[in-house]
Scaffold this active site. Structure first.
Site, short mmCIF file in Angstrom:
data_model
loop_
_atom_site.label_atom_id
_atom_site.label_comp_id
_atom_site.label_asym_id
_atom_site.label_seq_id
_atom_site.Cartn_x
_atom_site.Cartn_y
_atom_site.Cartn_z
CG ASP A 86 -1.88 1.22 1.20
OD1 ASP A 86 -2.50 1.37 0.20
OD2 ASP A 86 -2.00 1.68 2.17
CB SER A 87 0.19 4.69 -1.05
OG SER A 87 -1.19 5.09 -0.33
CE1 TYR B 46 2.83 5.68 -3.26
CE2 TYR B 46 2.02 3.70 -4.65
CZ TYR B 46 3.15 4.38 -4.00
OH TYR B 46 4.09 3.67 -3.66
N GLY B 47 -2.74 9.29 -4.40
CA GLY B 47 -4.08 9.55 -4.83
C GLY B 47 -3.80 10.93 -5.84
CB CYS C 70 -2.72 0.91 -2.91
SG CYS C 70 -2.70 2.61 -3.29
CG ASN C 71 -9.38 0.97 -3.84
OD1 ASN C 71 -10.19 0.65 -4.35
ND2 ASN C 71 -9.11 0.87 -2.47
CB SER C 72 -4.29 5.20 -6.32
OG SER C 72 -4.88 5.98 -5.58
CD GLU D 84 -0.75 7.26 5.75
OE1 GLU D 84 0.42 7.39 6.72
OE2 GLU D 84 -1.00 6.53 5.19
CB CYS E 183 -9.32 4.72 -0.13
SG CYS E 183 -7.55 5.14 0.42
CB THR E 184 -6.91 -0.13 1.69
OG1 THR E 184 -5.73 0.39 1.26
CG2 THR E 184 -7.32 -1.01 0.79
CG HIS E 185 -5.18 5.32 4.03
ND1 HIS E 185 -4.62 4.89 2.97
CD2 HIS E 185 -4.37 5.78 4.66
CE1 HIS E 185 -3.40 4.99 2.90
NE2 HIS E 185 -3.11 5.44 4.13
#
Length: 253
Positions: free
Chosen positions: A7-8, A39-40, A70-72, A150, A179-181
């Site tokens: 992931d980012s 990354y978005g 990471c979806n991006s 974050e 988004c995995t966040h």
């Protein structure tokens, strides 16, 4: 069986949690590119470059499968990653849409997709949803949620104001957390909508996909987890302890 999860930043830990809870692997290697999160806002070529660099990291561990949590990355770099790998590479977008379909929602239901600018701008979720018969789609970039997670803001006035900013007057039947966040704040999102919307979580969607499509079954032994970050690994370890509740053996190297 050893899985790599990329992931980012810290958001991919939500996928790790689901993998650990279901015991699908003997060992999980997690890499968060925390030095370059998010990354978005990045362009497609940059996301591809970062993703291929991260993939090189996993070649040191002889992984059997790589999950791009990471979806991006899943929106812009999944094909490049697959063509550069000798092992399966799984994204999060298609499993998320299939998980929604498995919930049996009426095709006329309003589906809210939230994610980064890169994910929403790619149109991948919208295209797949339409292919599966869903046409009442609202896709909304919600980039502020990433730095909020974050910064470990999981409740309170800052998060509440951001929810209001993005969701005022919306009444979706289902929400894809693109988004995995976002599962780290899913309770706050659910509360905002009075728990009336179905939430689709990438981690559970990935588990469904691995079990049904790849036939991966639970192991008997407790999986082990190794955590790596490109910057500030202690922060990653702290959030992992919060999210995973110290339920599993973790090693941060």
């Amino acid at each position: 069986m050893r899985a790599g999860v990329f992931d980012s930043g810290v958001g991919g830990l939500t996928v790790v949690k689901s993998l650990l809870e279901h015991g699908l692997f003997d060992e999980i290697i997690y890499f968060g590119d925390t030095a370059r999160v998010p990354y978005g806002p990045k362009d497609k070529n940059t996301i591809i470059r970062y993703s291929l660099e991260a993939q090189e990291f996993f070649k040191n561990f002889d992984v059997d499968i790589l999950i791009t949590a990471c979806n991006s990355v899943s929106a812009h770099a999944i094909e490049e990653l697959r063509s550069n790998a000798s092992f399966p590479v799984i994204g999060v977008i298609e499993p998320g849409v299939l998980a929604l379909q498995n919930r049996g929602l009426d095709p006329k239901s309003q589906i809210l997709v939230i994610g980064t600018q890169a994910t929403i701008g790619s149109g991948k979720y919208q295209k797949l949803l339409r292919e599966h018969g869903y046409n009442n789609i609202l896709a909304k970039a919600t980039p502020l949620f990433v730095p909020i997670v974050e910064e470990e803001i999981f409740e309170g006035p800052v998060l509440e104001a951001t929810l209001q900013h993005y969701f005022d007057s919306l009444h979706p039947d289902a929400i894809i957390l693109g988004c995995t966040h976002f599962p780290l704040i899913q309770d706050a999102i659910a509360d905002y909508f009075n728990n009336e919307a179905v939430l689709i979580h990438s981690g559970e969607a990935i588990v469904e996909h691995l079990q049904k499509e790849l036939g991966i079954k639970a192991r008997k032994k407790t999986p082990s987890l190794k955590l790596f970050a490109s910057e500030n690994p202690e922060k990653l370890k702290k959030i992992a302890a919060h999210w995973l509740r110290d339920a599993f053996k973790t090693n941060e190297l």
